[in-house]
Design a protein around this motif. Sequence first.
Motif, mmCIF file in Angstrom:
data_model
loop_
_atom_site.group_PDB
_atom_site.id
_atom_site.type_symbol
_atom_site.label_atom_id
_atom_site.label_comp_id
_atom_site.label_asym_id
_atom_site.label_seq_id
_atom_site.Cartn_x
_atom_site.Cartn_y
_atom_site.Cartn_z
ATOM 1 N N VAL A 1 35.473 10.857 -8.504
ATOM 2 C CA VAL A 1 35.104 10.355 -7.173
ATOM 3 C C VAL A 1 35.480 8.886 -7.010
ATOM 4 O O VAL A 1 36.115 8.488 -6.027
ATOM 5 N N TRP A 2 35.103 8.064 -7.982
ATOM 6 C CA TRP A 2 35.372 6.633 -7.846
ATOM 7 C C TRP A 2 36.839 6.296 -8.086
ATOM 8 O O TRP A 2 37.372 5.361 -7.488
ATOM 9 N N GLY A 3 37.498 7.062 -8.934
ATOM 10 C CA GLY A 3 38.933 6.877 -9.112
ATOM 11 C C GLY A 3 39.683 7.170 -7.823
ATOM 12 O O GLY A 3 40.580 6.416 -7.416
ATOM 13 N N TRP B 1 28.990 13.100 -4.023
ATOM 14 C CA TRP B 1 28.558 12.386 -5.227
ATOM 15 C C TRP B 1 27.149 11.815 -5.042
ATOM 16 O O TRP B 1 26.301 11.931 -5.930
ATOM 17 N N LEU B 2 26.900 11.211 -3.878
ATOM 18 C CA LEU B 2 25.561 10.660 -3.608
ATOM 19 C C LEU B 2 24.506 11.766 -3.579
ATOM 20 O O LEU B 2 23.398 11.586 -4.091
ATOM 21 N N MET B 3 24.846 12.913 -2.984
ATOM 22 C CA MET B 3 23.909 14.041 -2.958
ATOM 23 C C MET B 3 23.678 14.576 -4.377
ATOM 24 O O MET B 3 22.580 14.994 -4.719
ATOM 25 N N TRP B 4 24.725 14.524 -5.213
ATOM 26 C CA TRP B 4 24.614 14.987 -6.592
ATOM 27 C C TRP B 4 23.704 14.067 -7.408
ATOM 28 O O TRP B 4 22.993 14.520 -8.317
ATOM 29 N N LEU B 5 23.716 12.792 -7.081
ATOM 30 C CA LEU B 5 22.872 11.852 -7.828
ATOM 31 C C LEU B 5 21.378 12.130 -7.660
ATOM 32 O O LEU B 5 20.592 11.812 -8.549
ATOM 33 N N ILE B 6 20.992 12.724 -6.547
ATOM 34 C CA ILE B 6 19.561 12.992 -6.314
ATOM 35 C C ILE B 6 18.980 13.881 -7.406
ATOM 36 O O ILE B 6 18.001 13.509 -8.054
ATOM 37 N N LYS C 1 44.961 14.542 -10.699
ATOM 38 C CA LYS C 1 44.067 14.068 -11.757
ATOM 39 C C LYS C 1 42.616 14.065 -11.276
ATOM 40 O O LYS C 1 41.726 14.551 -11.981
ATOM 41 N N PHE C 2 42.372 13.519 -10.092
ATOM 42 C CA PHE C 2 41.003 13.436 -9.589
ATOM 43 C C PHE C 2 40.454 14.825 -9.274
ATOM 44 O O PHE C 2 39.281 15.108 -9.525
ATOM 45 N N LEU C 3 41.302 15.684 -8.748
ATOM 46 C CA LEU C 3 40.890 17.058 -8.471
ATOM 47 C C LEU C 3 40.465 17.764 -9.761
ATOM 48 O O LEU C 3 39.430 18.443 -9.800
ATOM 49 N N ILE C 4 41.233 17.580 -10.817
ATOM 50 C CA ILE C 4 40.884 18.174 -12.117
ATOM 51 C C ILE C 4 39.553 17.612 -12.614
ATOM 52 O O ILE C 4 38.711 18.355 -13.133
ATOM 53 N N LEU C 5 39.335 16.320 -12.427
ATOM 54 C CA LEU C 5 38.070 15.707 -12.840
ATOM 55 C C LEU C 5 36.891 16.284 -12.053
ATOM 56 O O LEU C 5 35.801 16.464 -12.617
ATOM 57 N N PHE C 6 37.081 16.597 -10.767
ATOM 58 C CA PHE C 6 36.017 17.240 -9.982
ATOM 59 C C PHE C 6 35.641 18.583 -10.607
ATOM 60 O O PHE C 6 34.464 18.900 -10.770
ATOM 61 N N TRP C 7 36.661 19.381 -10.944
ATOM 62 C CA TRP C 7 36.424 20.704 -11.527
ATOM 63 C C TRP C 7 35.757 20.590 -12.899
ATOM 64 O O TRP C 7 34.848 21.379 -13.214
ATOM 65 N N ILE C 8 36.172 19.621 -13.695
ATOM 66 C CA ILE C 8 35.543 19.426 -15.010
ATOM 67 C C ILE C 8 34.081 19.014 -14.832
ATOM 68 O O ILE C 8 33.187 19.515 -15.524
#
Length: 121
Positions: free
Chosen positions: A20-22, A103-108, A32-39
């Motif tokens: 997300v931040w990348g 990402w913010l919703m995930w942090l909750i 790369k970022f898409l793969i990081l989302f899936w991981i």
Amino acid sequence: MLLSAIITIVLALIFYSWGVWGEKLKGRLTKKFLILFWIGLFFDTTGTTLMSMISEHPQPFHKITGLLAIFLMLIHALWGSVVFIKNNETWIKNFHKFSLFVWLMWLIPFLSGMIFGASAN
């Protein structure tokens, strides 16, 4: 099993945040970022499954927000895949807005899990 659950949830935080931040800092969605989302989604789902197997009395707030977060992460990764495949430059450059929201919703539930987990001991 608790240690495995904690490790996988922390790995979810690392990979998902990196993606997300990348993406935000680069200003565009890349493979790369898409793969990081899936991981991140994989590790979050794994960690959540492990936590649910050992939790005797999950907090309703944490359980609901956790399931919602996994659903949002799945939508995020799927929509990101569509955006990447369609190769629409406007979508690619603006996708980070949706990423930050998810990402913010995930942090909750991530933070509530730490709070409820620490208060249970």
